[in-house]
Design an enzyme around this catalytic site. Structure first.
Site, PDB file in Angstrom:
ATOM      1  N   GLN A 180      12.800  -5.589  -7.376  1.00  0.00           N
ATOM      2  CA  GLN A 180      11.970  -6.230  -8.395  1.00  0.00           C
ATOM      3  C   GLN A 180      11.959  -5.477  -9.726  1.00  0.00           C
ATOM      4  O   GLN A 180      12.008  -6.103 -10.796  1.00  0.00           O
ATOM      5  CB  GLN A 180      10.550  -6.408  -7.881  1.00  0.00           C
ATOM      6  CG  GLN A 180       9.628  -7.118  -8.888  1.00  0.00           C
ATOM      7  CD  GLN A 180       8.461  -7.770  -8.224  1.00  0.00           C
ATOM      8  OE1 GLN A 180       8.615  -8.769  -7.539  1.00  0.00           O
ATOM      9  NE2 GLN A 180       7.272  -7.220  -8.422  1.00  0.00           N
ATOM     10  N   SER A 214       5.247  -9.609  -0.690  1.00  0.00           N
ATOM     11  CA  SER A 214       5.658  -9.344   0.691  1.00  0.00           C
ATOM     12  C   SER A 214       4.774  -9.996   1.740  1.00  0.00           C
ATOM     13  O   SER A 214       5.129 -10.002   2.922  1.00  0.00           O
ATOM     14  CB  SER A 214       5.663  -7.826   0.926  1.00  0.00           C
ATOM     15  OG  SER A 214       4.358  -7.286   0.731  1.00  0.00           O
ATOM     16  N   GLU A 249       3.544  -3.834 -12.496  1.00  0.00           N
ATOM     17  CA  GLU A 249       4.965  -3.729 -12.828  1.00  0.00           C
ATOM     18  C   GLU A 249       5.298  -4.584 -14.043  1.00  0.00           C
ATOM     19  O   GLU A 249       6.008  -4.135 -14.957  1.00  0.00           O
ATOM     20  CB  GLU A 249       5.816  -4.146 -11.624  1.00  0.00           C
ATOM     21  CG  GLU A 249       5.784  -3.137 -10.494  1.00  0.00           C
ATOM     22  CD  GLU A 249       6.457  -3.622  -9.230  1.00  0.00           C
ATOM     23  OE1 GLU A 249       6.543  -2.842  -8.276  1.00  0.00           O
ATOM     24  OE2 GLU A 249       6.904  -4.793  -9.207  1.00  0.00           O
ATOM     25  N   HIS A 264       0.830  -1.205   0.000  1.00  0.00           N
ATOM     26  CA  HIS A 264       0.000   0.000   0.000  1.00  0.00           C
ATOM     27  C   HIS A 264       0.865   1.257   0.000  1.00  0.00           C
ATOM     28  O   HIS A 264       0.492   2.277  -0.584  1.00  0.00           O
ATOM     29  CB  HIS A 264      -0.934   0.002   1.215  1.00  0.00           C
ATOM     30  CG  HIS A 264      -1.999  -1.040   1.150  1.00  0.00           C
ATOM     31  ND1 HIS A 264      -3.325  -0.748   0.940  1.00  0.00           N
ATOM     32  CD2 HIS A 264      -1.931  -2.388   1.254  1.00  0.00           C
ATOM     33  CE1 HIS A 264      -4.035  -1.862   0.929  1.00  0.00           C
ATOM     34  NE2 HIS A 264      -3.198  -2.881   1.123  1.00  0.00           N
ATOM     35  N   ASP A 286      -5.608   6.027   2.037  1.00  0.00           N
ATOM     36  CA  ASP A 286      -5.856   4.672   1.561  1.00  0.00           C
ATOM     37  C   ASP A 286      -7.311   4.310   1.809  1.00  0.00           C
ATOM     38  O   ASP A 286      -7.848   4.536   2.903  1.00  0.00           O
ATOM     39  CB  ASP A 286      -4.931   3.702   2.307  1.00  0.00           C
ATOM     40  CG  ASP A 286      -4.854   2.337   1.654  1.00  0.00           C
ATOM     41  OD1 ASP A 286      -5.911   1.704   1.452  1.00  0.00           O
ATOM     42  OD2 ASP A 286      -3.732   1.887   1.352  1.00  0.00           O
ATOM     43  N   TRP A 315      -1.597  -6.882  -7.216  1.00  0.00           N
ATOM     44  CA  TRP A 315      -1.805  -5.803  -8.189  1.00  0.00           C
ATOM     45  C   TRP A 315      -0.532  -5.023  -8.488  1.00  0.00           C
ATOM     46  O   TRP A 315      -0.273  -4.671  -9.636  1.00  0.00           O
ATOM     47  CB  TRP A 315      -2.920  -4.869  -7.731  1.00  0.00           C
ATOM     48  CG  TRP A 315      -3.286  -3.831  -8.765  1.00  0.00           C
ATOM     49  CD1 TRP A 315      -3.284  -2.483  -8.622  1.00  0.00           C
ATOM     50  CD2 TRP A 315      -3.713  -4.079 -10.121  1.00  0.00           C
ATOM     51  NE1 TRP A 315      -3.679  -1.863  -9.786  1.00  0.00           N
ATOM     52  CE2 TRP A 315      -3.951  -2.824 -10.735  1.00  0.00           C
ATOM     53  CE3 TRP A 315      -3.918  -5.228 -10.878  1.00  0.00           C
ATOM     54  CZ2 TRP A 315      -4.372  -2.686 -12.049  1.00  0.00           C
ATOM     55  CZ3 TRP A 315      -4.355  -5.097 -12.197  1.00  0.00           C
ATOM     56  CH2 TRP A 315      -4.569  -3.835 -12.763  1.00  0.00           C
ATOM     57  N   ASP A 349      -7.079 -10.244  -4.043  1.00  0.00           N
ATOM     58  CA  ASP A 349      -7.467  -9.864  -5.405  1.00  0.00           C
ATOM     59  C   ASP A 349      -6.755 -10.647  -6.481  1.00  0.00           C
ATOM     60  O   ASP A 349      -6.981 -10.424  -7.675  1.00  0.00           O
ATOM     61  CB  ASP A 349      -7.195  -8.372  -5.609  1.00  0.00           C
ATOM     62  CG  ASP A 349      -5.722  -8.018  -5.420  1.00  0.00           C
ATOM     63  OD1 ASP A 349      -5.003  -8.768  -4.718  1.00  0.00           O
ATOM     64  OD2 ASP A 349      -5.277  -6.993  -5.973  1.00  0.00           O
ATOM     65  N   GLN A 350      -5.867 -11.552  -6.098  1.00  0.00           N
ATOM     66  CA  GLN A 350      -4.956 -12.184  -7.061  1.00  0.00           C
ATOM     67  C   GLN A 350      -5.673 -13.057  -8.087  1.00  0.00           C
ATOM     68  O   GLN A 350      -5.225 -13.162  -9.237  1.00  0.00           O
ATOM     69  CB  GLN A 350      -3.900 -12.987  -6.297  1.00  0.00           C
ATOM     70  CG  GLN A 350      -3.033 -12.112  -5.404  1.00  0.00           C
ATOM     71  CD  GLN A 350      -2.370 -12.850  -4.267  1.00  0.00           C
ATOM     72  OE1 GLN A 350      -2.215 -14.072  -4.307  1.00  0.00           O
ATOM     73  NE2 GLN A 350      -1.978 -12.112  -3.227  1.00  0.00           N
TER      74      GLN A 350
END
Length: 460
Positions: A338, A281, A361, A21, A114, A356, A377-378
């Protein structure tokens, strides 16, 4: 953003205290700062103590409390008690920050918060400042949670139910976020997610970490409800338009990447030959899945770079690290840079959980994906990657939720050799760069937000 009376538009950014986030909201802050907006980042007192190399950051940092200034267990952090305490204590300490800054030279004009923290807009309204609700997940997933909050998506879902939401392809239960597909497994998380919309009408703007071309139809639908700006993808500028040449890393990180080790190893690999593997993470893989993945990577006969966080390392097969070191074909690290890895000439595909941030990325840098989604949400992201954007494949799990080594090995070969998929990945990379460039759709949305914010502030 400064007029003759030296009034300065000042935006306070308040992310949920988790790396996934923090990153997008931090990058959005840099874009605003480049357009003349003064930025302060509000983080919890405990999070401040965990950040790496804070001395290198030029950001103005304010602290608030979540009620656990000395830290708390992962179990507490994943509970309703934590959310309730954060709301109670966070509201009080945020109000104090806004009042203190109001008495200084640069009072806060807007709080960009957020969406996981909907109480922030109540504090903002009470203190007389604007509120911008920032959604860190995709617009597609946001729409699903909104439909649920409105009672238009009845849970639990039927086994063969087809879900239809404006702007999205037809979704099966397995394509839905895990909190929708299996709400009984997450007793309070679904409430937190649908509560993102409990008072969203109080926000002056809705900001979404996506870009218009990627989710055109669902963004158009959402714009019929609120003032929506698609301000992503929020990754460092050097990887996109290079308009902020010093913007090479996200910044505030709770992990220390093994940068030199990763890049040196990648430099020794052939172009497009490496399978890069990372589950982000927060994901915790089953021990059986770690073993299947380890065997698949070895059997693929391709070089691989695998991020295994320190708390996950004990799940690796016995002697695995020693054996791959002897073979010199694989590298396992606790964390990596990354973006530098994804853009490296040696990387051929990304085996990912499809969070996300990682998905954006990969799309932004033109890297095809193998998705093994785990939760949150994956599942929805991986559905769009495979069926809508066609930049990757989604692995099929057994009944126990594990993807077998044979399946993983097959997917690695397919993605590494599929020219159409690679061409689609390159196409989306170009579209993304055009969106963030001067005059592109994301850049215009950010500029519109800044202009509206400035106009509102100067007329108050």
């Amino acid at each position: 953003m400064e007029n003759h009376e030296n009034k300065v538009v000042h935006c306070l950014i308040l992310p949920y205290p988790a790396q996934g986030h923090i990153n997008p909201m931090l990058q959005f802050s840099k874009r605003l700062e480049a357009k003349g907006v003064k930025i302060s980042i509000a983080i919890t007192k405990f999070l401040l103590t965990t950040l790496q190399d804070l001395s290198s950051s030029h950001l103005s940092i304010e602290t608030i409390s979540d009620g656990f200034d000395e830290g708390c267990s992962s179990q507490t952090r994943s509970s309703q008690a934590y959310i309730d305490k954060f709301r109670e204590v966070g509201s009080e300490t945020l109000a104090r920050v806004l009042r203190r800054l109001r008495a200084g030279r640069f009072p806060v004009s807007c709080v960009a918060y957020d969406a996981f923290l909907p109480w922030v807009v109540d504090v903002a309204v009470e203190e007389g400042v604007s509120g911008a609700c920032f959604f860190t997940q995709s617009c597609a997933v946001d729409a699903i949670y909104y439909y649920t909050q409105q009672g238009r998506l009845k849970l639990p879902l039927a086994e063969n139910q087809v879900v239809e939401i404006p702007g999205l392809p037809c979704l099966e239960p397995k394509d839905m976020p895990s909190f929708i597909y299996s709400p009984e497994s997450y007793p309070f998380v679904l409430d937190m997610l649908v509560d993102q919309f409990c008072n969203v009408e109080k926000a002056d703007w809705i900001l979404i970490n996506t870009f218009y071309e990627l989710e055109r139809q669902v963004i158009d639908w959402m714009r019929k409800l609120w003032v929506v700006q698609a301000i992503g993808p929020t990754i460092p500028s050097v990887y996109l338009d290079n308009r902020l040449p010093d913007d090479k890393e996200y910044g505030l990180s709770v992990f220390k990447p093994m940068t030199e080790v990763c890049i040196k190893w990648l430099d020794d690999q052939q172009d497009g030959s490496v399978v890069y593997v990372s589950f982000g993470s927060m994901v915790h893989l089953q021990e059986e899945q770690m073993e299947e993945l380890a065997w698949a990577l070895r059997r693929s006969n391709r070089p691989f770079l695998w991020v295994v966080r320190s708390e996950e390392a004990n799940k690796l097969p016995r002697n695995f690290l020693k054996e791959i070191e002897e073979e010199t074909r694989g590298l396992v690290v606790s964390w990596c840079p990354q973006l530098q890895v994804l853009i490296h000439r040696g990387v051929g595909c990304f085996l990912t959980h499809c969070g996300w941030n990682s998905t954006l990325e990969a799309i932004s840098l033109g890297v095809p994906m193998i998705a093994i989604p785990q939760w949150s949400d994956q599942m929805t992201n991986s559905k769009l990657v495979m069926d809508k954007w066609k930049t990757g494949v989604r692995a099929q799990k057994e009944e126990n939720g594990v993807v077998k080594r044979e399946e993983i090995e097959e997917y690695i070969g397919r993605v590494m050799e599929d020219e159409e998929m690679r061409a689609n990945a390159r196409k989306w990379k170009q579209i993304c760069r055009e969106a963030v460039d001067v005059g592109g759709t994301s850049d215009r949305d950010i500029q519109d937000f800044v202009s509206c914010l400035a106009t509102k502030f100067m007329t108050d």
